[in-house]
Scaffold this motif. Structure first.
Motif, PDB file in Angstrom:
ATOM      1  N   ILE A 109       0.915  -1.145  -0.033  1.00  0.00           N
ATOM      2  CA  ILE A 109       0.016  -0.021  -0.119  1.00  0.00           C
ATOM      3  C   ILE A 109       0.955   1.310  -0.028  1.00  0.00           C
ATOM      4  O   ILE A 109       0.486   2.096  -0.683  1.00  0.00           O
ATOM      5  CB  ILE A 109      -0.888   0.107   1.220  1.00  0.00           C
ATOM      6  CG1 ILE A 109      -1.851  -1.078   1.219  1.00  0.00           C
ATOM      7  CG2 ILE A 109      -1.720   1.333   1.325  1.00  0.00           C
ATOM      8  CD1 ILE A 109      -2.919  -1.294   2.280  1.00  0.00           C
ATOM      9  N   PHE A 110       2.125   1.122   0.665  1.00  0.00           N
ATOM     10  CA  PHE A 110       2.843   2.373   0.705  1.00  0.00           C
ATOM     11  C   PHE A 110       3.499   2.487  -0.581  1.00  0.00           C
ATOM     12  O   PHE A 110       3.753   3.810  -0.882  1.00  0.00           O
ATOM     13  CB  PHE A 110       4.029   2.395   1.880  1.00  0.00           C
ATOM     14  CG  PHE A 110       4.944   3.459   2.090  1.00  0.00           C
ATOM     15  CD1 PHE A 110       4.418   4.458   2.623  1.00  0.00           C
ATOM     16  CD2 PHE A 110       6.075   3.321   1.465  1.00  0.00           C
ATOM     17  CE1 PHE A 110       5.371   5.549   2.721  1.00  0.00           C
ATOM     18  CE2 PHE A 110       7.056   4.133   1.643  1.00  0.00           C
ATOM     19  CZ  PHE A 110       6.679   5.374   2.430  1.00  0.00           C
ATOM     20  N   VAL A 111       4.131   1.503  -1.155  1.00  0.00           N
ATOM     21  CA  VAL A 111       4.707   1.605  -2.545  1.00  0.00           C
ATOM     22  C   VAL A 111       3.670   2.068  -3.410  1.00  0.00           C
ATOM     23  O   VAL A 111       4.131   3.054  -4.263  1.00  0.00           O
ATOM     24  CB  VAL A 111       5.039   0.181  -2.921  1.00  0.00           C
ATOM     25  CG1 VAL A 111       5.662   0.335  -4.272  1.00  0.00           C
ATOM     26  CG2 VAL A 111       6.283  -0.281  -1.992  1.00  0.00           C
ATOM     27  N   TYR A 112       2.436   1.703  -3.325  1.00  0.00           N
ATOM     28  CA  TYR A 112       1.536   2.218  -4.494  1.00  0.00           C
ATOM     29  C   TYR A 112       1.081   3.796  -4.091  1.00  0.00           C
ATOM     30  O   TYR A 112       0.849   4.381  -5.166  1.00  0.00           O
ATOM     31  CB  TYR A 112      -0.059   1.301  -4.396  1.00  0.00           C
ATOM     32  CG  TYR A 112       0.306  -0.129  -4.816  1.00  0.00           C
ATOM     33  CD1 TYR A 112       1.166  -0.351  -5.964  1.00  0.00           C
ATOM     34  CD2 TYR A 112      -0.390  -1.048  -4.252  1.00  0.00           C
ATOM     35  CE1 TYR A 112       1.333  -1.610  -6.443  1.00  0.00           C
ATOM     36  CE2 TYR A 112      -0.239  -2.371  -4.759  1.00  0.00           C
ATOM     37  CZ  TYR A 112       0.722  -2.553  -5.758  1.00  0.00           C
ATOM     38  OH  TYR A 112       0.754  -3.837  -6.328  1.00  0.00           O
ATOM     39  N   ALA A 113       0.992   4.092  -2.960  1.00  0.00           N
ATOM     40  CA  ALA A 113       0.920   5.302  -2.835  1.00  0.00           C
ATOM     41  C   ALA A 113       1.713   6.289  -3.106  1.00  0.00           C
ATOM     42  O   ALA A 113       1.694   7.256  -3.526  1.00  0.00           O
ATOM     43  CB  ALA A 113       0.589   5.478  -1.041  1.00  0.00           C
ATOM     44  N   LEU A 115       4.057   5.695  -5.427  1.00  0.00           N
ATOM     45  CA  LEU A 115       4.017   5.642  -6.824  1.00  0.00           C
ATOM     46  C   LEU A 115       2.886   6.724  -7.341  1.00  0.00           C
ATOM     47  O   LEU A 115       2.856   7.347  -8.572  1.00  0.00           O
ATOM     48  CB  LEU A 115       3.487   4.327  -7.563  1.00  0.00           C
ATOM     49  CG  LEU A 115       3.665   4.028  -8.915  1.00  0.00           C
ATOM     50  CD1 LEU A 115       4.783   4.283  -9.544  1.00  0.00           C
ATOM     51  CD2 LEU A 115       2.991   2.603  -9.551  1.00  0.00           C
ATOM     52  N   LEU A 116       1.620   6.574  -6.685  1.00  0.00           N
ATOM     53  CA  LEU A 116       0.573   7.553  -7.152  1.00  0.00           C
ATOM     54  C   LEU A 116       1.026   8.884  -6.915  1.00  0.00           C
ATOM     55  O   LEU A 116       0.694   9.840  -7.702  1.00  0.00           O
ATOM     56  CB  LEU A 116      -0.496   7.061  -6.484  1.00  0.00           C
ATOM     57  CG  LEU A 116      -2.044   8.073  -6.847  1.00  0.00           C
ATOM     58  CD1 LEU A 116      -2.395   8.046  -8.175  1.00  0.00           C
ATOM     59  CD2 LEU A 116      -3.198   7.907  -5.766  1.00  0.00           C
ATOM     60  N   LEU A 121       2.524  14.404  -8.881  1.00  0.00           N
ATOM     61  CA  LEU A 121       3.400  15.297  -8.967  1.00  0.00           C
ATOM     62  C   LEU A 121       3.854  15.802 -10.382  1.00  0.00           C
ATOM     63  O   LEU A 121       3.939  16.890 -10.508  1.00  0.00           O
ATOM     64  CB  LEU A 121       4.770  14.798  -7.943  1.00  0.00           C
ATOM     65  CG  LEU A 121       5.651  15.846  -7.833  1.00  0.00           C
ATOM     66  CD1 LEU A 121       5.160  17.159  -7.056  1.00  0.00           C
ATOM     67  CD2 LEU A 121       6.874  15.474  -7.094  1.00  0.00           C
ATOM     68  N   CYS A 122       4.268  14.686 -11.276  1.00  0.00           N
ATOM     69  CA  CYS A 122       4.587  14.858 -12.625  1.00  0.00           C
ATOM     70  C   CYS A 122       3.173  15.628 -13.069  1.00  0.00           C
ATOM     71  O   CYS A 122       3.547  16.480 -14.194  1.00  0.00           O
ATOM     72  CB  CYS A 122       4.953  13.709 -12.979  1.00  0.00           C
ATOM     73  SG  CYS A 122       6.447  13.043 -12.453  1.00  0.00           S
ATOM     74  N   VAL A 123       2.081  15.099 -12.777  1.00  0.00           N
ATOM     75  CA  VAL A 123       0.761  15.901 -13.743  1.00  0.00           C
ATOM     76  C   VAL A 123       0.832  17.172 -13.084  1.00  0.00           C
ATOM     77  O   VAL A 123       0.662  17.905 -14.125  1.00  0.00           O
ATOM     78  CB  VAL A 123      -0.325  14.956 -13.421  1.00  0.00           C
ATOM     79  CG1 VAL A 123      -1.538  15.841 -13.813  1.00  0.00           C
ATOM     80  CG2 VAL A 123      -0.297  13.458 -14.259  1.00  0.00           C
TER      81      VAL A 123
END
Length: 138
Positions: A109-113, A115-116, A121-123
């Motif tokens: 969950i932390f890794v997915y959070a 990544l999201l 941030l890039c967007v």
């Protein structure tokens, strides 16, 4: 006490405003202002200036391409894999900082959070760049 002060102030402002007459601008006021606005030079502070100029990018590119060409066309008997084995990476991979974080594990969950978060941030950065480019364009 405040009420008395407010009454005196209100009476005074009524008296002052009663004696003054309403001023109106001249007939061509808007045209005069707009002609001056169009004549103003844009400030250099609002112009976009890149941190690295085009000539510097050209020099960096030429240097990088010449380095790659040197590596590709050198007549040395050593191959690239032998060249890389001679480099000592122990300073990067065997230090106290990597040993400190070697036992650290993250949940999915932390890794997915994260990544999201990175994607958003890039967007957001690209959206803000477009916004400010449009706002600061002449």
């Amino acid at each position: 006490m405040k009420e008395n002060e407010n009454k005196y102030v209100e009476a005074f402002t009524d008296k002052v405003l009663k004696d003054t007459k309403l001023e109106s601008p001249s007939f061509d006021f808007t045209d005069a202002v707009m002609s001056q606005v169009e004549a103003i030079q844009y400030s250099k502070a609002t112009r976009y200036k890149p941190l690295i100029s085009k000539p510097v990018w050209v020099v960096i590119s030429i240097g990088f391409l010449s380095f790659v060409a040197y590596l590709l066309f050198q007549n040395n008997t050593t191959t690239t894999s032998e060249w890389l084995t001679n480099i000592d990476f122990s300073l990067v991979f065997d230090n106290a900082l990597t040993k400190l974080f070697s036992n650290l594990q993250f949940s999915n969950i932390f890794v997915y959070a994260m990544l999201l978060f990175a994607i958003m941030l890039c967007v957001q950065i690209s959206w803000l760049k477009n916004y400010f480019d449009k706002r600061l364009s002449v």
